[in-house]
Design a protein around this motif. Structure first.
Motif, short mmCIF file in Angstrom:
data_model
loop_
_atom_site.label_atom_id
_atom_site.label_comp_id
_atom_site.label_asym_id
_atom_site.label_seq_id
_atom_site.Cartn_x
_atom_site.Cartn_y
_atom_site.Cartn_z
N ARG A 33 0.83 -1.20 0.00
CA ARG A 33 0.00 0.00 0.00
C ARG A 33 0.86 1.25 0.00
NH1 ARG A 33 -5.08 -0.61 3.94
NH2 ARG A 33 -4.57 1.60 4.20
N LYS A 46 0.46 16.81 2.41
CA LYS A 46 0.43 17.41 3.75
C LYS A 46 1.85 17.78 4.21
CE LYS A 46 -0.74 17.54 8.36
NZ LYS A 46 -1.70 18.36 9.03
N MET A 77 3.12 7.39 22.60
CA MET A 77 3.18 8.47 21.62
C MET A 77 1.95 8.41 20.72
SD MET A 77 5.83 8.97 18.47
CE MET A 77 7.32 9.45 19.28
N LEU A 94 0.86 9.89 14.33
CA LEU A 94 1.16 11.06 13.51
C LEU A 94 0.14 11.19 12.39
CD1 LEU A 94 3.43 13.21 13.09
CD2 LEU A 94 4.55 11.58 11.57
N PHE A 95 -0.42 10.05 11.99
CA PHE A 95 -1.33 10.04 10.84
C PHE A 95 -2.76 9.65 11.21
CE2 PHE A 95 2.95 8.78 9.55
CZ PHE A 95 3.25 9.81 8.68
N ILE A 96 -2.88 8.86 12.25
CA ILE A 96 -4.19 8.31 12.59
C ILE A 96 -4.48 8.54 14.07
CG2 ILE A 96 -5.57 6.17 12.75
CD1 ILE A 96 -5.00 6.91 9.84
N ASP A 105 -0.46 4.39 14.03
CA ASP A 105 -0.09 4.68 12.63
C ASP A 105 -0.08 3.45 11.74
OD1 ASP A 105 0.01 7.41 12.81
OD2 ASP A 105 2.12 7.45 13.42
N GLU A 106 -0.24 2.29 12.36
CA GLU A 106 -0.31 1.07 11.55
C GLU A 106 -1.73 0.82 11.03
OE1 GLU A 106 2.22 -0.61 10.66
OE2 GLU A 106 3.79 -0.11 12.10
N CYS A 107 -2.68 1.65 11.45
CA CYS A 107 -4.09 1.44 11.07
C CYS A 107 -4.23 1.29 9.55
CB CYS A 107 -4.94 2.63 11.53
SG CYS A 107 -6.65 2.52 10.99
N THR A 108 -4.88 0.23 9.12
CA THR A 108 -5.03 -0.02 7.69
C THR A 108 -6.36 0.50 7.15
OG1 THR A 108 -6.00 -2.19 8.09
CG2 THR A 108 -3.61 -2.11 7.84
N LEU A 109 -7.10 1.21 8.00
CA LEU A 109 -8.39 1.78 7.60
C LEU A 109 -9.35 0.70 7.11
CD1 LEU A 109 -6.93 4.87 5.67
CD2 LEU A 109 -7.72 4.81 8.04
N LYS A 116 -8.20 10.57 10.14
CA LYS A 116 -6.96 10.68 9.36
C LYS A 116 -6.40 12.08 9.64
CE LYS A 116 -9.07 8.07 5.61
NZ LYS A 116 -9.55 8.20 4.22
N LEU A 117 -5.37 12.13 10.41
CA LEU A 117 -4.84 13.43 10.83
C LEU A 117 -4.25 14.20 9.65
CD1 LEU A 117 -3.14 12.19 14.12
CD2 LEU A 117 -5.29 13.43 13.91
N TYR A 118 -3.87 13.50 8.60
CA TYR A 118 -3.28 14.19 7.45
C TYR A 118 -4.33 14.87 6.59
CZ TYR A 118 -4.32 9.51 5.59
OH TYR A 118 -4.92 8.32 5.26
N GLU A 119 -5.60 14.68 6.91
CA GLU A 119 -6.66 15.36 6.15
C GLU A 119 -7.09 16.64 6.82
OE1 GLU A 119 -9.75 12.47 5.56
OE2 GLU A 119 -8.92 11.90 3.60
N SER A 120 -6.60 16.82 8.05
CA SER A 120 -7.07 18.00 8.78
C SER A 120 -6.20 19.21 8.43
CB SER A 120 -7.00 17.74 10.27
OG SER A 120 -5.69 17.41 10.65
#
Lengths: 399, 73
Positions: free
Chosen positions: A333, A375, B1, B4-6, B48-52, B69-73
């Protein structure tokens, strides 16, 4: 994965190829005993994985037990290609009438094994091919269809060998072809294969390389030969960087993110996918770039593995930028790799936008991956940019 | 921690449900949930390993788990 000569011969012996009597020795006393057990003149050969033993003076003949012990003492310390000898093989000296060459390897272009035979063995086969091309035959054969001895016979006959020699050589060459396929080898070579003065044939030296990925399937043989799992058997010992890469890859079972090979360039490479690593590595060099490493990622590694691999590569002195490039991926992915490399940069104290020279991984979940890259301000491209051009963009950023 | 992404949040009404906790621990392929002391807790290092994959959403009452998804904010 290379085999030592004595291991190659153990495999040959298992398959009843003709071999002279021999002993592996690790001391001068053992060399003396081996001489006495074998009886008569012997040859002592350093057991290293690299070639060039004869030129290095690591092959010597002995006519008595004291000479054998003395030769052992002089041979063992010789370092060849940076490699110290593991042991010395003491083998009965054979009265040779003629030497032949036979090897089977994989022809990547033909996608089939190729059998190379010459009736001028014992010397560099490339030199023979250049100076006496009519004495070298190359014969491709199928790795799927049943093997037949006629393939070996035709290959031998093509060099002008006929009569009794042809009939005696055929089963030896045919057996080597079977060994090549049965054990997933990348090279099975006998050089020289000798005809003795009495007309019999004997394997004087042998060389075997096994596909590293096939080790698991041949555990029984490797156990039998005493080859431990920790023995990588590469052409040189692994560097600390490469050992660290193997540790990263072993962290969990998900995908591959490791198999690093260290180079002395300044562009870190996070590359992979279906031969993509080799292609991309070559592309970087073609553009004048100097890779800091080779590596393989694929099979959907975890974010953590991609992150740790990135951190490892960025920890190399002189590496300020990495290129993250793969062929089109289906089972890896894009977003997972993007997360890993971005996180690796950040945890290395570097800005992903300035550190990732190019991100070119098209395929599964690429839209999600591209969101992450946007981003963090990382330059990326999709499949409309070739791997070659992506490598060029990365190299251009270093100049 | 934190991720960073999720980011993943659990509604308070299910956070102490032992049965849901076990189910979440079982369905998540990357170990983001851990059944703990009769409830569920988030394993932050795995976020951050979340595969959605949405398996956690399917395993719980609608709206009780939120994956961001933190990268969408």
């Amino acid at each position: 994965m290379r085999f030592y000569e004595y291991e190659s011969k153990a495999l040959f012996r298992k398959h009843r190829l003709p071999l002279g009597e021999s002993r592996v020795v690790r001391s001068a006393d053992e060399a003396r005993s081996a001489f006495e057990a074998i009886g008569g003149p012997v040859v002592l050969k350093s057991q290293v994985l690299s070639g060039g033993r004869m030129k290095a003076g690591a092959v010597k003949f002995a006519d008595d037990a004291d000479e054998a012990a003395a030769h052992f003492e002089s041979i063992l310390p010789i370092v060849i290609g940076g490699e110290s000898a593991r042991s010395v093989l003491v083998e009965k000296k054979s009265p040779v009438a003629q030497e032949y060459f036979v090897a089977i390897t994989w022809d990547g272009r033909a996608k089939r094994p190729v059998l190379v035979f010459s009736d001028m063995g014992g010397i560099d086969i490339e030199e023979v091919a250049e100076t006496h091309p009519d004495h070298v035959s190359k014969t491709h054969f199928s790795s799927i269809l049943p093997l037949s001895p006629y393939i070996a016979k035709e290959a031998i006959g093509a060099t002008g060998v006929s009569g009794t020699a042809l009939n005696k050589l055929t089963p030896v060459v045919f057996e080597l072809m079977k060994i090549f396929l049965d054990y997933d080898l990348t090279l099975a070579e006998i050089n020289p294969l000798a005809r003795l003065e009495d007309g019999s044939f004997i394997v004087l030296d042998g060389h075997i390389d096994m596909e590293a990925e096939a080790r698991g399937g041949h555990k029984a043989l490797l156990d039998e030969l005493g080859i431990g799992e920790e023995e990588t058997r590469q052409a040189r010992p692994p560097t600390d960087f490469e050992i660290a890469g193997a540790r990263v890859n072993a962290v969990d079972h998900r995908g591959v993110a490791g198999n690093v090979v260290e180079f002395d360039g300044n562009l870190g490479l996070v590359i992979g996918a279906g031969g993509g690593s080799l292609t991309l590595f070559d592309a970087v060099r073609k553009h004048g770039g100097k890779p800091a490493n080779y590596c393989e990622i694929g099979g959907n590694p975890s974010v953590n593995k991609a992150k740790e691999l990135t951190k490892l590569i960025l920890s190399k002195p002189g590496v300020e930028k990495i290129a993250v490039m793969m062929n089109v991926v289906s089972n890896t992915r894009v977003d997972i790799v993007a997360r890993g490399v971005v996180k690796g940069c950040i945890e290395s104290g570097k800005d992903p936008a300035k550190t990732i020279a190019i991100f070119r991984i098209p395929g599964a979940w690429e839209d999600e991956g591209f969101k992450i890259l946007r981003k963090y301000g990382v330059e990326y491209c999709d499949r409309s940019v070739s791997m070659y051009d992506a490598a060029g963009r990365a190299v251009a950023k270093l100049s | 921690m934190p991720g960073l992404f999720i980011d993943v949040t659990i509604a308070p009404e299910i956070a102490k449900d032992a049965a849901i906790a076990r189910k979440l621990e079982e369905v998540c392929p990357v170990g983001i949930f851990a059944a703990d002391d009769g409830g569920v807790k988030i394993v932050e290092e795995n976020l951050d390993e979340c595969t959605l994959c949405d398996l956690c959403l399917d395993a719980t009452p609608k709206g009780s788990i939120e994956v961001t998804k933190l990268y969408e904010s």
